[in-house]
Design a protein around this motif. Structure first.
Motif, PDB file in Angstrom:
ATOM      1  N   UNK A 163     -16.792  -0.082  11.420  1.00 15.74           N
ATOM      2  CA  UNK A 163     -16.294  -1.185  11.875  1.00 15.74           C
ATOM      3  C   UNK A 163     -17.178  -1.754  13.240  1.00 15.74           C
ATOM      4  N   UNK A 164     -17.294  -0.537  13.992  1.00 18.21           N
ATOM      5  CA  UNK A 164     -17.937  -1.076  15.317  1.00 18.21           C
ATOM      6  C   UNK A 164     -19.620  -1.607  15.014  1.00 18.21           C
ATOM      7  N   UNK A 165     -20.122  -0.980  14.157  1.00 17.58           N
ATOM      8  CA  UNK A 165     -21.506  -1.410  13.735  1.00 17.58           C
ATOM      9  C   UNK A 165     -21.301  -2.920  13.362  1.00 17.58           C
ATOM     10  N   UNK A 166     -20.440  -3.298  12.531  1.00 15.75           N
ATOM     11  CA  UNK A 166     -20.381  -4.596  11.922  1.00 15.75           C
ATOM     12  C   UNK A 166     -19.751  -5.468  12.865  1.00 15.75           C
ATOM     13  N   UNK A 167     -18.701  -5.039  13.766  1.00 15.55           N
ATOM     14  CA  UNK A 167     -17.694  -6.178  14.747  1.00 15.55           C
ATOM     15  C   UNK A 167     -18.199  -5.890  16.193  1.00 15.55           C
ATOM     16  N   UNK A 168     -18.982  -4.981  16.472  1.00 13.39           N
ATOM     17  CA  UNK A 168     -19.130  -4.826  17.859  1.00 13.39           C
ATOM     18  C   UNK A 168     -18.014  -4.549  18.849  1.00 13.39           C
ATOM     19  N   UNK A 169     -18.186  -5.223  19.983  1.00 17.25           N
ATOM     20  CA  UNK A 169     -17.104  -5.022  20.960  1.00 17.25           C
ATOM     21  C   UNK A 169     -15.579  -5.584  20.482  1.00 17.25           C
ATOM     22  N   UNK A 170     -15.843  -6.364  19.500  1.00 17.24           N
ATOM     23  CA  UNK A 170     -14.465  -6.860  18.831  1.00 17.24           C
ATOM     24  C   UNK A 170     -13.510  -5.863  18.608  1.00 17.24           C
ATOM     25  N   UNK A 171     -13.920  -4.761  18.178  1.00 16.89           N
ATOM     26  CA  UNK A 171     -13.071  -3.617  17.743  1.00 16.89           C
ATOM     27  C   UNK A 171     -13.266  -2.522  18.747  1.00 16.89           C
ATOM     28  N   UNK A 172     -11.863  -2.123  18.893  1.00 12.20           N
ATOM     29  CA  UNK A 172     -11.694  -0.704  19.644  1.00 12.20           C
ATOM     30  C   UNK A 172     -11.036   0.351  19.136  1.00 12.20           C
ATOM     31  N   UNK A 173     -11.323   1.613  19.831  1.00 10.39           N
ATOM     32  CA  UNK A 173     -10.547   2.780  19.116  1.00 10.39           C
ATOM     33  C   UNK A 173      -9.482   3.077  20.086  1.00 10.39           C
ATOM     34  N   UNK A 174      -8.170   3.241  19.533  1.00  8.34           N
ATOM     35  CA  UNK A 174      -7.085   4.022  20.143  1.00  8.34           C
ATOM     36  C   UNK A 174      -6.970   5.366  20.157  1.00  8.34           C
ATOM     37  N   UNK A 175      -6.456   6.031  21.033  1.00  8.47           N
ATOM     38  CA  UNK A 175      -5.995   7.523  21.146  1.00  8.47           C
ATOM     39  C   UNK A 175      -4.796   7.781  21.757  1.00  8.47           C
ATOM     40  N   UNK A 176      -4.355   9.000  21.709  1.00 13.40           N
ATOM     41  CA  UNK A 176      -3.118   9.463  22.450  1.00 13.40           C
ATOM     42  C   UNK A 176      -3.098   9.091  24.014  1.00 13.40           C
TER      43      UNK A 176
END
Length: 270
Positions: A251-264
């Motif tokens: 997803x990051x490769x396709x959407x760049x900074x538009x997508x972020x990952x969450x964590x605890x």
């Protein structure tokens, strides 16, 4: 509004992690809870972060799977009055199917019966608070997705493909647009966005937040989803849990900074 991740697969800030999801939401002076993860870990992390589960006005169960429901008893032990909202078709009915194997995927046996006085089963769209909406799926044919994924429900003694009627999307209105929270997006993240756009025509979608159930999805299908997400016009994508590390990377490769990952432990202001 502010989102704090109480439970996710990835650890951060010295907190424990598990396969599960729980989000603490602060919205217009109210504390809300989306899901309770797979155990009481979310509650222990809330205490470590200084968040009071006793102050939560109400909880929402996104769908009837163990990794989102099994901490409900820990929540009720810490909060004496807040109700939990579920879709009416939620129950101990969800299974995964593989050749020769039926694996139960629902809440702990007896959990929903034990806490029945605290549960509020809703049918269709429902607004528990101004600016807060619970939306069921409205897209026809979702049982085909369930069958393809090997996901079934046992209803009236019959195995039927899961149509995800037990799943709901939490929608919050903000000045910048709608924020969508769908913990596993079994119907497809793009499908959910389209459903919300149909329910709120003309309203911009600021963000979609949740797991996308991509951890076993072929690469080309993940890339195709990313393109469809871009086509919806959603401004931000915040994902984790069942998206998986490989799914997120694609997803990051396709959407760049538009997508972020969450964590605890992650805190996000929207």
């Amino acid at each position: 509004m502010r989102i704090t991740v109480l439970s996710d697969n990835l650890p951060a800030r010295g907190l424990e992690a598990e396969w599960g999801l729980s989000l603490y939401l602060e919205y217009q002076g109210h504390a809300l809870l989306l899901d309770t993860g797979a155990s009481d870990l979310f509650a222990r992390n809330a205490e470590a972060l200084g968040l009071d589960l006793g102050a939560v006005a109400f909880g929402v169960l996104s769908h009837a799977h163990w990794d989102h429901a099994n901490g409900m008893d820990a929540f009720f032990a810490r909060n004496p009055s807040a109700p939990f909202y579920l879709q009416a078709s939620c129950g101990e009915v969800c299974f995964d199917h593989a050749p020769g194997l039926w694996r139960y995927e629902g809440p702990k046996r007896g959990l929903l019966d034990r806490f029945a006085p605290r549960l509020r089963y809703v049918t269709g769209a429902f607004s528990p608070l101004p600016g807060v909406h619970l939306l069921p799926h409205t897209t026809p044919g979702l049982a085909r997705r369930g069958a393809a994924a090997g996901m079934f429900c046992l209803r009236a003694g019959q195995w039927v493909p899961d149509d995800f009627s037990h799943e709901q999307t939490l929608v919050l209105e903000t000045p910048r647009g709608l924020v969508l929270l769908s913990s596993c997006c079994h119907a497809g993240a793009d499908t959910i966005i389209r459903e919300v756009q149909a329910a709120f025509p003309g309203r911009p979608i600021q963000a979609i937040v949740g797991g996308f159930h991509l951890y076993e999805t072929p690469d080309q299908e993940v890339r195709a989803l990313a393109r469809r997400l871009r086509d919806t016009g959603v401004a931000q994508v915040l994902t984790g849990h069942c998206t998986g590390e490989r799914g997120f990377a694609l997803l990051r490769e396709e959407l760049g900074a538009q997508v972020a990952q969450f964590s605890t432990g992650l805190v996000v202001e929207l």
